[in-house]
Design a protein around this motif. Structure first.
Motif, short mmCIF file in Angstrom:
data_model
loop_
_atom_site.label_atom_id
_atom_site.label_comp_id
_atom_site.label_asym_id
_atom_site.label_seq_id
_atom_site.Cartn_x
_atom_site.Cartn_y
_atom_site.Cartn_z
N ARG A 100 5.81 -4.58 2.34
CA ARG A 100 5.00 -4.86 1.15
C ARG A 100 5.79 -5.58 0.06
O ARG A 100 5.29 -6.52 -0.56
CB ARG A 100 4.44 -3.55 0.59
CG ARG A 100 3.69 -3.69 -0.74
CD ARG A 100 3.00 -2.42 -1.13
NE ARG A 100 1.91 -2.12 -0.21
CZ ARG A 100 1.18 -1.01 -0.23
NH1 ARG A 100 1.44 -0.07 -1.13
NH2 ARG A 100 0.21 -0.82 0.63
N HIS A 131 7.45 -8.34 -7.81
CA HIS A 131 6.13 -7.88 -7.39
C HIS A 131 5.56 -7.13 -8.58
O HIS A 131 6.14 -6.14 -9.05
CB HIS A 131 6.23 -6.95 -6.17
CG HIS A 131 4.90 -6.57 -5.62
ND1 HIS A 131 4.36 -7.14 -4.48
CD2 HIS A 131 3.97 -5.67 -6.05
CE1 HIS A 131 3.18 -6.61 -4.23
NE2 HIS A 131 2.92 -5.71 -5.17
N ASN A 152 -0.39 -15.42 -7.35
CA ASN A 152 -0.13 -15.12 -5.94
C ASN A 152 -0.44 -13.64 -5.72
O ASN A 152 0.35 -12.76 -6.07
CB ASN A 152 1.32 -15.44 -5.60
CG ASN A 152 1.65 -15.14 -4.15
OD1 ASN A 152 0.78 -14.73 -3.37
ND2 ASN A 152 2.91 -15.36 -3.76
N ASP A 154 -0.33 -11.86 -3.22
CA ASP A 154 0.60 -11.13 -2.36
C ASP A 154 1.63 -10.38 -3.21
O ASP A 154 2.19 -9.37 -2.76
CB ASP A 154 1.31 -12.08 -1.40
CG ASP A 154 0.36 -12.64 -0.35
OD1 ASP A 154 -0.67 -11.99 -0.08
OD2 ASP A 154 0.66 -13.72 0.20
#
Length: 618
Positions: A100, A131, A152, A154
């Motif tokens: 992840r 992230h 993004n 992700d």
């Protein structure tokens, strides 16, 4: 080059390069029974061992000195862990975490669907090193913004968090722990805020607290308490709080425009800060002051958490003022004319205007720049050249001293001064305690790192019980005070117990076993210097200085009407000692001489004649 195993050759020849020498004879191969030394002579072997031992000692001393030269001697060992045997479930969790997050740092930021937070997320994602988890109250709005700005997804995850509700904060933190799996939080950015200056009455949160203070400060306070323990596992964790010049009254913007941020004695917080108490100081509500007070609380708490948790958890705590973002949704509750002309005023009159894009870059810098790993500080930026101030700007290489203002670039960041209110340590402690009560926050214990030295651990375990026993003895003696903290007067029975202790323990044992122990102690440790015994400006007061008339008798077996006997003169004390001896040694006889006590011991008591001779006097 290496040693020639043939000791019969010349010493110089023994250090010839290996390619110039004959191959090593097979008879000289290393074997365990030769102690892995290619020497035949016992003398040579002993000499080499001696050299090796001396070199080892030198290296050990040098290493110890180099480690001891730094203040955090064992800090480099703080992350050392004993080998762990992972279960299949733990291995799977680690694998999913890696899938992840990869090698990216985990950032949590509140209030990122607009304004400063939105621009900060743009910069974080553009670096491709983070992230980001966005904590917002409106998920649909955040999804629309993310699509418009091309985030993004992700590397961006949206989670609901309504800062008007402590329950929502708890739920967010629980969901966050599930989402992050084995990944610690690297950055927590407390950015969300509201500003309600136009109202002359307070609006209340779900929990019954004034909204501005709960959203801006209290809910962030609670969130930090929930995640701080896990953050210490990150390599360089940071907690960043967005402050404001309006909360720092050592500036024109903070100290020259009414109302001024001032928590006074925190009477409102100490009273519970629940409806109808709307202000931290407990006085009347002013919307602009509520905002300024909330920013003051954030900056104070950044300093306090730095003092409490920076060393124990390795977390950097800092606050920032990115400049006056005059065109931001923060002013959405201001009147239309203000939203139109305030940016013009800040841009062309004060020079303190900063665009939201540049402000986002500044907040990103504090999260990203290695220079911003300094804890317990308040970051600001020097603005660049402005109209009417060009000469001053040129004199300072294009930078104007003072927080705020556009321009100046990445290198214009500096540690700004904080006001006396922000640095008020006593008030910071009260703020922490009262905010903890209001929010129900549970903080971890702040333990500084100690050496993992096994010797220290063994000694600590061995001495722990002894230390506990000695401390209990010391705490049992509280001269002059009772359980309620008031001076006490001893009853006759308690005085008798003290005298018995003096006679038996200090007298009998002290003059036998104790005398031997004291003699051994003096021989080993030496006598206490006379200078160590001197220097007290008062003699210790006896326990019976205070009158006993107003004190209650606490012996359950004693009648309520019992009286107190003040044993002051030596004659009464001598009589009591005689009575105690008669009770303790039932077959003994007391002497009329107060300086001597004699008794007889029967053979049935198990004492030999020599022992009886020793038990003569006290």
């Amino acid at each position: 080059a290496r040693y020639d195993p043939d000791h019969r050759q010349d010493k110089i020849d023994s250090y010839r390069p290996i390619e110039e020498k004959d191959p090593m004879p097979t008879s000289h191969n290393f074997r365990a029974d030769q102690n892995c030394l290619p020497f035949h002579s016992t003398t040579n072997r002993g000499s080499q061992l001696s050299i090796t031992m001396r070199m080892s000692r030198i290296l050990l001393i040098a290493a110890t000195a180099s480690i001891g030269a730094v203040s955090d001697a064992f800090k480099f060992m703080s992350n050392w862990q004993p080998p762990k045997i992972l279960t299949d479930q733990q291995k799977l969790k680690i694998a999913k975490t890696q899938e992840r997050f990869g090698d990216k740092k985990l950032v949590v930021i509140t209030g990122c669907s607009s304004g400063l937070g939105r621009e900060t997320v743009k910069n974080l994602l553009a670096s491709d090193e983070y992230h980001v988890v966005g904590a917002v109250r409106d998920i649909d709005k955040m999804e629309a913004v993310a699509e418009i700005d091309g985030f993004n997804m992700d590397n961006f995850h949206i989670m609901e968090c309504e800062l008007n509700s402590f329950e929502s904060v708890h739920r967010f933190c629980d969901e966050l722990k599930e989402y992050q799996m084995a990944k610690p939080i690297d950055r927590l950015i407390c950015n969300a805020g509201v500003y309600q200056p136009s109202l002359d009455y307070a609006k209340w949160s779900v929990d019954g607290h004034e909204q501005t203070m709960q959203i801006n400060f209290l809910s962030h306070f609670l969130m930090i308490s929930e995640v701080i323990e896990g953050m210490k596992e990150a390599p360089e964790p940071r907690v960043i709080m967005v402050g404001s010049v309006t909360g720092n009254d050592n500036t024109v913007g903070g100290g020259g425009v009414y109302p001024i941020a001032d928590l006074k004695q925190l009477d409102g917080f100490k009273a519970g800060f629940s409806n109808p108490v709307a202000m931290a100081d407990g006085y009347g509500f002013i919307g602009a002051k509520a905002y300024k007070d909330s920013k003051l609380c954030l900056m104070m708490m950044s300093n306090f958490l730095h003092s409490k948790f920076n060393r124990s958890h390795g977390i950097t705590f800092s606050s920032i003022y990115p400049g006056c973002i005059a065109e931001t949704p923060l002013f959405r509750e201001k009147r239309a004319w203000f939203r139109k002309y305030f940016p013009v005023f800040m841009k062309y009159i004060t020079g303190g205007y900063v665009g939201v894009e540049e402000a986002g870059q500044r907040l990103f810098q504090v999260a990203h720049d290695p220079r911003c790993s300094k804890s317990g500080v308040y970051w600001s930026w020097n603005g660049g050249p402005r109209e009417g101030r060009g000469a001053a700007a040129l004199e300072q290489s294009g930078q104007i001293s003072g927080g705020g203002g556009a321009g100046g670039g990445w290198d214009s960041i500096y540690v700004n001064d904080q006001s006396d209110k922000v640095n008020n340590l006593e008030l910071c402690v009260d703020l922490f305690k009262s905010a903890t009560e209001i929010t129900g926050a549970k903080w971890p214990e702040a333990k500084t790192f100690t050496s993992p030295c096994p010797t220290l651990k063994v000694i600590g375990e061995v001495s722990k019980q002894m230390i506990a026993r000695e401390e209990l003895k010391r705490m049992a003696d509280r001269p002059g005070f009772g359980n309620d903290g008031k001076p006490v007067q001893l009853t006759k029975r308690k005085r008798a117990a003290l005298v018995a202790d003096k006679v038996i323990v200090q007298g009998l044992l002290g003059n036998t076993v104790g005398r031997v122990g004291r003699l051994g102690g003096r021989l080993l440790l030496g006598r206490i210097p006379e200078t160590a015994k001197q220097g007290s400006f008062q003699d210790e007061k006896p326990l019976d200085d205070e009158p006993a008339a107003d004190l209650e008798f606490d012996d359950d077996n004693h009648e309520q009407g019992s009286t107190y006997i003040d044993l002051i003169d030596d004659e009464d004390k001598s009589k009591l000692e005689g009575e105690i001896f008669a009770q303790v040694f039932s077959n003994g006889m007391t002497s009329t001489d107060k300086n001597e006590r004699e008794w007889k011991v029967d053979e049935a008591d198990g004492f030999s004649g020599d022992t009886k001779k020793e038990l003569v006097s006290v």
